[in-house]
Write a protein that holds these residues in place. Structure first.
Motif, mmCIF file in Angstrom:
data_model
loop_
_atom_site.group_PDB
_atom_site.id
_atom_site.type_symbol
_atom_site.label_atom_id
_atom_site.label_comp_id
_atom_site.label_asym_id
_atom_site.label_seq_id
_atom_site.Cartn_x
_atom_site.Cartn_y
_atom_site.Cartn_z
ATOM 1 N N LYS A 1 0.872 -1.162 0.000
ATOM 2 C CA LYS A 1 0.000 0.000 0.000
ATOM 3 C C LYS A 1 0.913 1.218 0.000
ATOM 4 C CE LYS A 1 -3.840 -2.184 2.415
ATOM 5 N NZ LYS A 1 -4.681 -2.171 3.637
ATOM 6 N N LEU A 2 0.605 2.173 -0.860
ATOM 7 C CA LEU A 2 1.433 3.357 -1.007
ATOM 8 C C LEU A 2 0.595 4.596 -0.732
ATOM 9 C CD1 LEU A 2 3.042 2.424 -4.468
ATOM 10 C CD2 LEU A 2 3.697 1.602 -2.186
ATOM 11 N N LYS A 3 1.192 5.553 -0.052
ATOM 12 C CA LYS A 3 0.525 6.847 0.147
ATOM 13 C C LYS A 3 1.595 7.887 0.436
ATOM 14 C CE LYS A 3 -3.257 9.224 2.343
ATOM 15 N NZ LYS A 3 -4.332 9.178 3.325
ATOM 16 N N GLY A 4 1.500 9.008 -0.268
ATOM 17 C CA GLY A 4 2.492 10.057 -0.129
ATOM 18 C C GLY A 4 3.589 9.892 -1.165
ATOM 19 N N GLU A 5 4.713 10.540 -0.901
ATOM 20 C CA GLU A 5 5.843 10.491 -1.822
ATOM 21 C C GLU A 5 6.922 9.594 -1.245
ATOM 22 O OE1 GLU A 5 9.041 13.555 -3.860
ATOM 23 O OE2 GLU A 5 6.975 14.208 -3.536
ATOM 24 N N PHE A 6 7.489 8.737 -2.072
ATOM 25 C CA PHE A 6 8.571 7.845 -1.668
ATOM 26 C C PHE A 6 9.897 8.577 -1.860
ATOM 27 C CE2 PHE A 6 10.675 3.478 -2.048
ATOM 28 C CZ PHE A 6 10.465 3.171 -0.714
ATOM 29 N N VAL A 7 10.980 7.870 -1.962
ATOM 30 C CA VAL A 7 12.301 8.475 -2.145
ATOM 31 C C VAL A 7 12.772 8.249 -3.583
ATOM 32 C CG1 VAL A 7 12.973 8.181 0.259
ATOM 33 C CG2 VAL A 7 13.501 6.377 -1.369
ATOM 34 N N TRP A 8 13.557 9.181 -4.096
ATOM 35 C CA TRP A 8 14.199 8.980 -5.384
ATOM 36 C C TRP A 8 15.215 7.861 -5.218
ATOM 37 C CZ3 TRP A 8 13.193 10.727 -10.133
ATOM 38 C CH2 TRP A 8 12.345 11.831 -10.259
ATOM 39 N N HIS A 9 15.187 6.891 -6.122
ATOM 40 C CA HIS A 9 16.118 5.774 -6.044
ATOM 41 C C HIS A 9 16.192 5.071 -7.391
ATOM 42 C CE1 HIS A 9 12.228 3.835 -5.485
ATOM 43 N NE2 HIS A 9 12.792 2.691 -5.833
ATOM 44 N N GLN A 10 17.119 4.148 -7.493
ATOM 45 C CA GLN A 10 17.230 3.298 -8.674
ATOM 46 C C GLN A 10 17.632 1.903 -8.223
ATOM 47 O OE1 GLN A 10 20.560 4.050 -11.316
ATOM 48 N NE2 GLN A 10 21.609 5.179 -9.690
ATOM 49 N N ASP B 1 19.197 1.840 -4.306
ATOM 50 C CA ASP B 1 20.541 2.234 -3.909
ATOM 51 C C ASP B 1 20.557 3.280 -2.795
ATOM 52 O OD1 ASP B 1 19.479 4.277 -5.468
ATOM 53 O OD2 ASP B 1 21.377 4.746 -6.439
ATOM 54 N N VAL B 2 19.395 3.567 -2.222
ATOM 55 C CA VAL B 2 19.275 4.573 -1.156
ATOM 56 C C VAL B 2 18.798 3.883 0.114
ATOM 57 C CG1 VAL B 2 18.044 6.657 -0.437
ATOM 58 C CG2 VAL B 2 18.697 6.367 -2.831
ATOM 59 N N VAL B 3 19.444 4.204 1.234
ATOM 60 C CA VAL B 3 19.005 3.664 2.519
ATOM 61 C C VAL B 3 18.479 4.826 3.354
ATOM 62 C CG1 VAL B 3 19.698 2.469 4.622
ATOM 63 C CG2 VAL B 3 20.664 1.766 2.425
ATOM 64 N N THR B 4 17.210 4.722 3.753
ATOM 65 C CA THR B 4 16.569 5.743 4.578
ATOM 66 C C THR B 4 15.816 5.044 5.700
ATOM 67 O OG1 THR B 4 14.413 5.795 3.473
ATOM 68 C CG2 THR B 4 16.174 7.102 2.476
ATOM 69 N N ASP B 5 15.119 5.829 6.512
ATOM 70 C CA ASP B 5 14.289 5.234 7.555
ATOM 71 C C ASP B 5 13.091 4.491 6.958
ATOM 72 O OD1 ASP B 5 13.123 7.618 6.709
ATOM 73 O OD2 ASP B 5 12.395 8.156 8.698
ATOM 74 N N MET B 6 12.846 4.646 5.665
ATOM 75 C CA MET B 6 11.760 3.929 4.985
ATOM 76 C C MET B 6 12.224 2.548 4.476
ATOM 77 S SD MET B 6 10.025 7.009 2.803
ATOM 78 C CE MET B 6 8.385 6.317 2.609
ATOM 79 N N THR B 7 13.526 2.297 4.485
ATOM 80 C CA THR B 7 14.054 1.041 3.949
ATOM 81 C C THR B 7 13.620 -0.139 4.810
ATOM 82 O OG1 THR B 7 15.970 2.192 3.053
ATOM 83 C CG2 THR B 7 16.140 -0.200 3.270
ATOM 84 N N VAL B 8 13.039 -1.134 4.145
ATOM 85 C CA VAL B 8 12.628 -2.376 4.809
ATOM 86 C C VAL B 8 13.662 -3.436 4.427
ATOM 87 C CG1 VAL B 8 10.846 -4.156 4.964
ATOM 88 C CG2 VAL B 8 10.185 -1.753 4.724
ATOM 89 N N THR B 9 14.330 -4.000 5.407
ATOM 90 C CA THR B 9 15.363 -4.990 5.120
ATOM 91 C C THR B 9 14.869 -6.420 5.253
ATOM 92 O OG1 THR B 9 16.148 -4.862 7.402
ATOM 93 C CG2 THR B 9 17.247 -3.453 5.775
ATOM 94 N N THR B 10 13.787 -6.619 5.993
ATOM 95 C CA THR B 10 13.203 -7.953 6.137
ATOM 96 C C THR B 10 11.823 -7.949 5.500
ATOM 97 O OG1 THR B 10 14.353 -8.251 8.229
ATOM 98 C CG2 THR B 10 12.527 -9.747 7.769
ATOM 99 N N ILE B 11 11.649 -8.805 4.506
ATOM 100 C CA ILE B 11 10.366 -8.881 3.807
ATOM 101 C C ILE B 11 9.506 -9.970 4.464
ATOM 102 C CG2 ILE B 11 9.227 -9.297 1.590
ATOM 103 C CD1 ILE B 11 10.885 -6.773 1.580
#
Length: 120
Positions: A35-44, A107-117
């Motif tokens: 589910k997405l809401k708002g703006e995410f981060v620029w990444h590739q 390629d970007v690590v932020t507080d939004m990064t989920v490392t465990t799926i």
């Protein structure tokens, strides 16, 4: 055992945004729901293509040189190496198809990064 997946049911199992859940595997890829809401981060994603299939709502994918609006029932494939920023003004439900190695923030690590799926 082979079983079908009820997407509507799976989307009721979580409320948070920008936190993909795995609902299946296909070769070396995961089928994920988010589910997405708002703006995410620029990444590739340097080595992986990423597919966004909109199940509910409307998703805007910002690229450095254009914007793509993806409506319900439509999908877009973002090729590896292409910087992008997903934006959802209202809540959007998406199915993602991507290699198992793909981090959703690329390629970007932020507080939004989920490392465990999580599987649901």
């Amino acid at each position: 055992m082979i079983s079908k997946v009820d997407l509507a049911d799976k989307f009721t199992l979580f409320k948070d945004h920008w936190h993909p859940r795995v609902v299946g595997e296909l070769n070396d890829s995961y089928v994920k729901l988010a589910k997405l809401k708002g703006e995410f981060v620029w990444h590739q994603h340097v080595d992986e293509d990423e597919m966004f299939l909109v199940i509910k709502g409307m998703l805007l994918i910002r690229l450095r040189d254009q914007e793509i609006t993806v409506s319900e029932g439509e999908f877009v494939v973002i090729p590896k190496g292409v910087e992008h920023c997903p934006v959802a003004e209202e809540e959007v439900h998406v199915l993602l198809l991507e290699p198992k190695s793909t981090l959703h923030t690329g390629d970007v690590v932020t507080d939004m990064t989920v490392t465990t799926i999580d599987w649901i």
